[in-house]
Design an enzyme around this catalytic site. Structure first.
Site, short mmCIF file in Angstrom:
data_model
loop_
_atom_site.label_atom_id
_atom_site.label_comp_id
_atom_site.label_asym_id
_atom_site.label_seq_id
_atom_site.Cartn_x
_atom_site.Cartn_y
_atom_site.Cartn_z
N ARG A 264 0.84 -1.21 0.00
CA ARG A 264 0.00 0.00 0.00
C ARG A 264 0.87 1.25 0.00
NH1 ARG A 264 -5.30 1.60 1.63
NH2 ARG A 264 -5.27 3.84 1.86
N THR B 280 -16.31 -7.29 0.82
CA THR B 280 -16.89 -5.94 0.73
C THR B 280 -18.35 -6.02 0.33
OG1 THR B 280 -16.94 -4.02 -0.74
CG2 THR B 280 -15.62 -5.84 -1.47
N SER C 220 -16.29 -2.91 -10.08
CA SER C 220 -14.89 -2.61 -10.42
C SER C 220 -14.11 -3.92 -10.42
CB SER C 220 -14.26 -1.66 -9.39
OG SER C 220 -13.91 -2.39 -8.22
N TYR D 104 -11.41 -4.46 -8.67
CA TYR D 104 -11.12 -4.77 -7.25
C TYR D 104 -12.27 -5.56 -6.63
CZ TYR D 104 -11.94 -3.88 -2.34
OH TYR D 104 -12.30 -4.05 -1.03
N HIS D 105 -13.49 -5.05 -6.80
CA HIS D 105 -14.64 -5.75 -6.20
C HIS D 105 -14.80 -7.15 -6.78
CE1 HIS D 105 -15.76 -1.49 -5.17
NE2 HIS D 105 -16.03 -2.08 -4.03
N LYS E 200 -12.75 -9.58 -5.02
CA LYS E 200 -13.33 -9.97 -3.73
C LYS E 200 -14.38 -11.07 -3.94
CE LYS E 200 -11.84 -7.39 -0.49
NZ LYS E 200 -10.62 -7.67 0.27
N GLN F 129 -17.87 -5.93 4.12
CA GLN F 129 -17.75 -4.66 4.83
C GLN F 129 -18.08 -3.46 3.92
OE1 GLN F 129 -14.65 -3.15 8.03
NE2 GLN F 129 -13.71 -3.17 6.03
N THR G 282 -16.48 16.92 -3.40
CA THR G 282 -16.73 16.47 -4.78
C THR G 282 -17.68 15.27 -4.79
OG1 THR G 282 -14.64 15.28 -4.61
CG2 THR G 282 -14.61 17.36 -5.82
N1 LIG Z 1 -11.09 0.50 4.37
C1 LIG Z 1 -12.32 0.26 3.94
O1 LIG Z 1 -13.18 1.16 3.92
C2 LIG Z 1 -12.70 -1.13 3.49
C3 LIG Z 1 -14.03 -1.38 3.15
C4 LIG Z 1 -14.39 -2.67 2.75
C5 LIG Z 1 -13.44 -3.67 2.69
N2 LIG Z 1 -12.14 -3.40 3.01
C6 LIG Z 1 -11.17 -4.48 2.94
O2 LIG Z 1 -10.44 -4.54 4.15
C7 LIG Z 1 -9.09 -4.89 3.90
C8 LIG Z 1 -8.16 -3.86 4.53
O3 LIG Z 1 -8.45 -2.59 3.99
P1 LIG Z 1 -7.57 -1.33 4.33
O4 LIG Z 1 -8.39 -0.14 4.07
O5 LIG Z 1 -6.95 -1.54 5.66
O6 LIG Z 1 -6.46 -1.44 3.18
P2 LIG Z 1 -4.89 -1.18 3.29
O7 LIG Z 1 -4.35 -1.10 1.92
O8 LIG Z 1 -4.62 -0.05 4.19
O9 LIG Z 1 -4.37 -2.52 3.99
C9 LIG Z 1 -4.03 -3.68 3.30
C10 LIG Z 1 -2.60 -4.02 3.71
O10 LIG Z 1 -2.25 -5.27 3.10
C11 LIG Z 1 -0.92 -5.17 2.65
N3 LIG Z 1 -0.73 -6.13 1.56
C12 LIG Z 1 -1.36 -6.15 0.36
N4 LIG Z 1 -0.87 -7.15 -0.40
C13 LIG Z 1 0.07 -7.79 0.35
C14 LIG Z 1 0.94 -8.88 0.11
N5 LIG Z 1 0.97 -9.48 -1.08
N6 LIG Z 1 1.77 -9.28 1.10
C15 LIG Z 1 1.78 -8.64 2.30
N7 LIG Z 1 0.99 -7.58 2.58
C16 LIG Z 1 0.14 -7.16 1.60
C17 LIG Z 1 -0.76 -3.73 2.20
O11 LIG Z 1 0.58 -3.32 2.16
C18 LIG Z 1 -1.59 -2.98 3.23
O12 LIG Z 1 -0.80 -2.53 4.32
C19 LIG Z 1 -8.92 -5.00 2.40
O13 LIG Z 1 -8.99 -6.35 2.02
C20 LIG Z 1 -10.12 -4.25 1.86
O14 LIG Z 1 -10.51 -4.77 0.63
C21 LIG Z 1 -11.74 -2.14 3.41
#
Ligand SMILES: NC(=O)c1ccc[n+]([C@@H]2O[C@H](COP(=O)([O-])OP(=O)(O)OC[C@H]3O[C@@H](n4cnc5c(N)ncnc54)[C@H](O)[C@@H]3O)[C@@H](O)[C@H]2O)c1
Length: 382
Positions: free
Chosen positions: A35, A144, A179, A181-182, A185, A208, A253
């Site tokens: 990230r 999600t 998308s 991404y979705h 999931k 979520q 926006t």
């Molecule tokens: N934040 C939201 O609003 C939200 C909503 C719905 C679902 N989600 C899901 O929750 C999860 C966490 O979301 P977030 O907002 O904390 O995202 P984020 O990007 O902050 O956290 C994901 C972490 O996983 C790490 N990562 C990704 N691929 C990796 C790999 N191959 N090896 C090791 N680490 C890896 C990234 O470096 C990052 O730190 C995600 O799966 C996301 O799809 C988040």
């Protein structure tokens, strides 16, 4: 319990690691800083610099006396994953480690390929590692609400019974993502369901909604323990983004008509849902699905809330409708069920004016770091 937090450096991962550690669980946080790297590459760094994972674990140890073990490495690398599972032997894991931004996944072919390969291969490695090294490990996987899309019927909690030509069966609720991404999931859910049926894994899949907020019970006002806050169009989620726009004196926006409705939750409730799911696990051979949000808003309603609270704090907040870069329905029916986590004991933290004001006051302290160039990134779906 011994709990692995995959993606432990992330917006949700680090607060989760602290929460579970405070609750007395033995926690290992794993991340490869993907990230951070993608934000740097797209020049959309978060509002403040966040210490790296080992530094945060050190700060947490000094504050709480509790240890969060850290491993840095890529979870798409099987040898790394196997090594972690063999040495740590988790009782449970929380799988956050994915590329989580819909706009990033729609940026170009390379970003789409990274998202697809990363997300599916992390999930597959985790499934194989559980089977091989920790078969009774409870997998808590972040999905999600976007997996369901916005169908013109009520959204059930994961499953639906269908009667067709006089016969009945129970299926995963139909999924229709907006998308790539979705879509990854949805594919994750399909992978998990296949291996629950085939190998008897125990899984909780949490659908979520978008999360907002920064403070959790563990941060205790210590800003070095806050998660990072992205306010750009690629990695920033809508309410966090509106708050930063308001503080910067930049119009909020709203994409298109602004009637897009989603289920939202406070970051504190994400952590509560995770803890409840871990401490009341799915049965062996069960794929349990919960819809993880506490209240629904459309984008116009969110913008109105930010305008109201921003003006109370003396800010000059206005709303501007911009052409919608996404391909999505802008006015639609939306009625998703969400009783599962409430019945496990979730006590929601709703979006009150006080909660919003507190978030704005934190962002105000970083006002001079806001770069308005980052708000619009021109990532178009078509
Ligand atoms: N934040 C939201 O609003 C939200 C909503 C719905 C679902 N989600 C899901 O929750 C999860 C966490 O979301 P977030 O907002 O904390 O995202 P984020 O990007 O902050 O956290 C994901 C972490 O996983 C790490 N990562 C990704 N691929 C990796 C790999 N191959 N090896 C090791 N680490 C890896 C990234 O470096 C990052 O730190 C995600 O799966 C996301 O799809 C988040």
């Amino acid at each position: 319990m011994k709990v692995l937090v995959l993606g432990g450096d992330g917006y949700l991962g680090w607060p989760t690691a602290m929460k579970l550690s405070k609750a007395g669980h033995q926690v290992m946080a794993v991340d490869n800083y993907l990230r951070r790297r993608l934000c740097r590459e797209e020049s959309v760094e978060p509002l403040w610099e966040v210490p790296e994972l080992r530094a945060r674990a050190r700060i947490w140890r000094e504050l709480s006396g509790r240890e969060v073990e850290v491993r840095i490495g890529d979870l798409t690398d099987w040898n790394f994953v196997a090594n972690i599972f063999q040495s740590f032997k988790p009782d449970a894991l929380v799988h956050y480690a994915e590329q989580p931004a819909a706009p990033y996944s729609m940026l170009n072919r390379a970003a789409a390929s990274l998202t697809l390969n990363n997300n599916l291969n992390v999930t597959l490695n985790m499934i194989y590692a559980v089977r091989q090294f920790a078969p009774s490990c409870h997998i808590v996987k972040l999905g999600t609400m976007g997996e369901y899309g916005t169908p013109n019927i009520d959204i059930e909690e994961g499953w639906i019974e269908i009667e067709h030509k006089g016969r009945k069966d129970r299926f995963l609720f139909p999924r229709q993502a907006g998308s790539l991404y979705h879509t990854t999931k949805i594919m994750d859910t399909d992978l998990l369901w296949l291996y629950v049926r085939t190998w008897g894994l125990r899984v909780t899949d949490l659908m979520q909604g978008p999360v907002y907020g920064l403070e959790t019970d563990e941060t205790q006002g210590n800003e070095e323990l806050y998660p990072f806050l992205n306010y750009d169009e690629i990695f920033g989620t809508v309410l966090n983004r509106f708050v930063v726009q308001a503080v910067a004196g930049y119009p909020l926006t709203v994409y298109g008509a602004g009637g897009q409705t989603r289920g939202f939750l406070n970051i504190k409730d994400t952590l509560n849902c995770i803890q409840l799911s871990l401490e009341t696990p799915a049965a062996q051979g069960e794929l349990r699905v919960f819809n993880q949000f506490t209240e629904t808003f459309n984008v116009n309603e969110l913008a109105e809330r930010v305008v109201k609270v921003g003006r109370q704090l003396g800010m000059d907040v206005v709303v501007k409708s911009v052409a919608n870069p996404r391909k999505e329905v802008e006015r639609h029916y939306y009625n998703p069920a969400h009783t599962g986590l409430l019945s496990l004991g979730l006590k929601p933290n709703f979006l009150t004016d006080e909660v919003l004001a507190r978030l704005m006051q934190i962002v105000l302290r970083y006002r001079n770091r806001i770069d308005p160039q980052k708000f619009l990134q021109n990532v178009k779906w078509t």
